[in-house]
Enzyme design. Structure first.
Site, PDB file in Angstrom:
ATOM      1  CE  LYS A  11      -2.435  54.751  55.452  1.00 28.28           C
ATOM      2  NZ  LYS A  11      -1.455  54.883  56.533  1.00 28.28           N
ATOM      3  CG  ASP A 137      -3.393  50.581  55.783  1.00 28.12           C
ATOM      4  OD1 ASP A 137      -3.888  50.173  56.848  1.00 28.12           O
ATOM      5  OD2 ASP A 137      -2.424  51.342  55.722  1.00 28.12           O
TER       6      ASP A 137
HETATM    7  C1  LIG Z   1      -0.153  50.387  60.581  1.00 31.77           C
HETATM    8  C2  LIG Z   1      -0.494  50.957  59.229  1.00 31.77           C
HETATM    9  C3  LIG Z   1      -1.588  52.032  59.438  1.00 31.77           C
HETATM   10  O1  LIG Z   1      -2.121  52.533  58.286  1.00 31.77           O
HETATM   11  O2  LIG Z   1       0.708  51.526  58.730  1.00 31.77           O
HETATM   12  P1  LIG Z   1       1.230  52.103  57.312  1.00 31.77           P
HETATM   13  O3  LIG Z   1       1.715  50.939  56.491  1.00 31.77           O
HETATM   14  O4  LIG Z   1       0.102  52.825  56.676  1.00 31.77           O
HETATM   15  O5  LIG Z   1       2.365  53.015  57.653  1.00 31.77           O
HETATM   16  C4  LIG Z   1      -1.027  49.859  58.326  1.00 31.77           C
HETATM   17  O6  LIG Z   1      -2.205  49.295  58.851  1.00 31.77           O
HETATM   18  C5  LIG Z   1      -0.074  48.750  57.990  1.00 31.77           C
HETATM   19  O7  LIG Z   1      -0.678  48.117  56.901  1.00 31.77           O
HETATM   20  P2  LIG Z   1       0.152  47.506  55.705  1.00 31.77           P
HETATM   21  O8  LIG Z   1       1.279  48.415  55.322  1.00 31.77           O
HETATM   22  O9  LIG Z   1      -0.824  47.095  54.671  1.00 31.77           O
HETATM   23  O10 LIG Z   1       0.750  46.325  56.456  1.00 31.77           O
HETATM   24  P3  LIG Z   1       0.892  44.841  56.016  1.00 31.77           P
HETATM   25  O11 LIG Z   1       1.614  44.787  54.709  1.00 31.77           O
HETATM   26  O12 LIG Z   1      -0.428  44.152  56.174  1.00 31.77           O
HETATM   27  O13 LIG Z   1       1.904  44.374  57.185  1.00 31.77           O
HETATM   28  C6  LIG Z   1       3.297  44.668  57.222  1.00 31.77           C
HETATM   29  C7  LIG Z   1       3.857  44.105  58.532  1.00 31.77           C
HETATM   30  O14 LIG Z   1       3.484  44.996  59.615  1.00 31.77           O
HETATM   31  C8  LIG Z   1       3.079  44.270  60.778  1.00 31.77           C
HETATM   32  N1  LIG Z   1       1.703  44.660  61.131  1.00 31.77           N
HETATM   33  C9  LIG Z   1       0.915  45.295  60.236  1.00 31.77           C
HETATM   34  C10 LIG Z   1      -0.367  45.704  60.582  1.00 31.77           C
HETATM   35  C11 LIG Z   1      -0.827  45.424  61.885  1.00 31.77           C
HETATM   36  N2  LIG Z   1      -2.037  45.794  62.277  1.00 31.77           N
HETATM   37  N3  LIG Z   1      -0.028  44.784  62.769  1.00 31.77           N
HETATM   38  C12 LIG Z   1       1.223  44.404  62.404  1.00 31.77           C
HETATM   39  O15 LIG Z   1       1.936  43.831  63.230  1.00 31.77           O
HETATM   40  C13 LIG Z   1       3.245  42.809  60.417  1.00 31.77           C
HETATM   41  O16 LIG Z   1       4.510  42.425  60.897  1.00 31.77           O
HETATM   42  C14 LIG Z   1       3.261  42.765  58.915  1.00 31.77           C
HETATM   43  O17 LIG Z   1       4.041  41.725  58.426  1.00 31.77           O
HETATM   44  N1  LIG Z   2       1.738  49.849  43.208  1.00 29.67           N
HETATM   45  C1  LIG Z   2       2.482  50.001  44.306  1.00 29.67           C
HETATM   46  N2  LIG Z   2       2.697  51.222  44.806  1.00 29.67           N
HETATM   47  C2  LIG Z   2       3.428  51.390  45.937  1.00 29.67           C
HETATM   48  N3  LIG Z   2       3.997  50.399  46.610  1.00 29.67           N
HETATM   49  C3  LIG Z   2       3.831  49.156  46.169  1.00 29.67           C
HETATM   50  C4  LIG Z   2       3.068  48.908  45.001  1.00 29.67           C
HETATM   51  N4  LIG Z   2       3.058  47.590  44.813  1.00 29.67           N
HETATM   52  C5  LIG Z   2       3.786  47.042  45.796  1.00 29.67           C
HETATM   53  N5  LIG Z   2       4.268  47.970  46.618  1.00 29.67           N
HETATM   54  C6  LIG Z   2       5.094  47.710  47.827  1.00 29.67           C
HETATM   55  O1  LIG Z   2       4.267  47.951  48.968  1.00 29.67           O
HETATM   56  C7  LIG Z   2       4.982  48.650  49.987  1.00 29.67           C
HETATM   57  C8  LIG Z   2       4.033  49.499  50.836  1.00 29.67           C
HETATM   58  O2  LIG Z   2       3.421  50.440  49.990  1.00 29.67           O
HETATM   59  P1  LIG Z   2       2.626  51.736  50.464  1.00 29.67           P
HETATM   60  O3  LIG Z   2       1.181  51.447  50.453  1.00 29.67           O
HETATM   61  O4  LIG Z   2       3.097  52.864  49.605  1.00 29.67           O
HETATM   62  O5  LIG Z   2       3.112  51.939  51.958  1.00 29.67           O
HETATM   63  P2  LIG Z   2       2.514  52.829  53.128  1.00 29.67           P
HETATM   64  O6  LIG Z   2       1.254  52.163  53.603  1.00 29.67           O
HETATM   65  O7  LIG Z   2       3.595  52.833  54.173  1.00 29.67           O
HETATM   66  O8  LIG Z   2       2.290  54.184  52.545  1.00 29.67           O
HETATM   67  C9  LIG Z   2       6.037  49.463  49.220  1.00 29.67           C
HETATM   68  O9  LIG Z   2       7.199  49.639  49.982  1.00 29.67           O
HETATM   69  C10 LIG Z   2       6.309  48.629  47.953  1.00 29.67           C
HETATM   70  O10 LIG Z   2       7.429  47.792  48.121  1.00 29.67           O
END
Ligand SMILES: C[C@@](CO)(OP(=O)(O)O)[C@H](O)COP(=O)(O)OP(=O)(O)OC[C@H]1O[C@@H](n2ccc(N)nc2=O)[C@H](O)[C@@H]1O
Ligand SMILES: Nc1ncnc2c1ncn2[C@@H]1O[C@H](COP(=O)(O)OP(=O)(O)O)[C@@H](O)[C@H]1O
Length: 282
Positions: A11, A137
């Site tokens: 994405k 996400d």
């Molecule tokens: C902000 C985004 C946009 O796509 O960044 P990316 O991870 O794709 O870079 C995502 O929603 C990230 O989603 P995801 O990576 O699933 O985050 P999670 O594991 O749910 O959260 C990781 C940490 O980020 C913070 N977090 C995440 C999402 C959110 N809306 N607010 C937050 O404050 C929280 O501290 C949480 O503990």
């Molecule tokens: N199957 C998987 N593929 C990628 N990352 C994974 C997986 N399972 C667990 N993870 C953990 O989830 C974290 C976030 O993954 P990812 O979705 O690739 O991040 P982002 O949303 O930043 O692209 C990684 O840093 C990794 O430690």
């Protein structure tokens, strides 16, 4: 036994605005998710080994219990209508933790595949709700439509956008999502977009901070901006430049500094995983 092979597409967040911070520390977002026709590939084969969920392939040293594929399968297990276990083979193409959502996409593809193979009969909204427990996400990948998301990303409003070509560059750094979201300098008060907004009115609220914390991201953005409009996706580190056609994107990819990695892809209004699953079901 037949094998179901599905993509787990990347994405891009074509914009990412932070509108506020909730009491639980999570941030209220407004973000435009679109999918790319490039991603990981997962192959699912049912096995007679009833309790077993086996994952092999490029799992990059992630412990089984932490692997989002395994977590997605475990979350669906109580809904199984058949006894079979499953072997899941992962062909990893997407950078981990780079903002292109590979882990979340793997989890969503697993939910969609096993819902079919294990005959769980859950609806897409039910699967999206389960997926939210795995990451903010996951729901958008389960729904599979280009959408503006609100809340932490779970309230989805599908929209039509133009199809473009993207050059995605993976800077050689890992950005911690938690670090970005807890940083005092992160802007958290962008107003909600008004109706009639244009993509040119938008940005990524994490970008200035991530550029400051990770100079490699700043270098990547500066380099790509010489050729095309460019932004960071999610909390980084990947950056994407937008082109009207494949040739223009390819020309820039060919000049990419040799220490950087990148790929080109087109965005799709529907996730390719959904198209493949429909074709398999028919
Ligand atoms: C902000 C985004 C946009 O796509 O960044 P990316 O991870 O794709 O870079 C995502 O929603 C990230 O989603 P995801 O990576 O699933 O985050 P999670 O594991 O749910 O959260 C990781 C940490 O980020 C913070 N977090 C995440 C999402 C959110 N809306 N607010 C937050 O404050 C929280 O501290 C949480 O503990
Ligand atoms: N199957 C998987 N593929 C990628 N990352 C994974 C997986 N399972 C667990 N993870 C953990 O989830 C974290 C976030 O993954 P990812 O979705 O690739 O991040 P982002 O949303 O930043 O692209 C990684 O840093 C990794 O430690």
């Amino acid at each position: 036994m037949k094998t179901l092979t599905l993509s787990a597409p990347a994405k891009l967040n074509l914009f990412l605005h932070i509108n506020g911070r909730r009491e639980d520390g999570y941030h209220e977002l407004e973000t435009l998710f679109t999918f790319l026709d490039f991603g990981d590939e997962l192959a699912f084969t049912l096995t007679s080994n009833q309790q077993e969920i086996v994952i092999c392939g490029d799992t990059a040293g992630i412990p089984l219990e932490d692997n989002l594929i395994y977590k997605a399968a475990k979350i669906l297990e109580p809904y199984k209508k058949i006894a079979d276990g499953v072997d899941i083979h992962l062909n990893k193409q997407l950078p981990m933790g780079g903002g292109v959502g590979g882990g979340s996409s793997d989890a969503a593809t697993t939910l969609l595949a096993l819902n079919t193979l294990w005959q769980c009969q859950l609806t897409i909204p039910e699967l999206a709700k389960l997926g939210l427990q795995l990451g903010a996400d996951v729901p958008v990948f389960v729904e599979g439509k280009t959408a503006v998301a609100h809340g932490v990303g779970e309230q989805l409003e599908p929209i039509d956008i133009a199809q473009k070509w993207y050059l995605v560059v993976v800077p050689p750094v890992h950005v911690s999502t938690a670090l970005v979201f807890t940083h005092p300098d992160l802007p958290r008060n962008t107003p909600k977009l008004k109706s009639g907004w244009k993509l040119s009115d938008t940005g990524n609220d994490c970008q200035t901070l991530v550029k400051k914390l990770y100079p490699e991201v700043e270098k990547t953005l500066a380099w790509l901006l010489k050729y095309a409009p460019t932004k960071m996706t999610g909390t980084g580190a990947c950056c994407f430049a937008e082109f009207e056609n494949r040739e223009a994107a390819l020309r820039v990819l060919e000049t990419l500094p040799s220490s950087w990695q990148g790929f080109i892809a087109q965005n799709t209004s529907e996730s390719i995983c959904h198209r493949q699953l429909r074709a398999w079901q028919n």
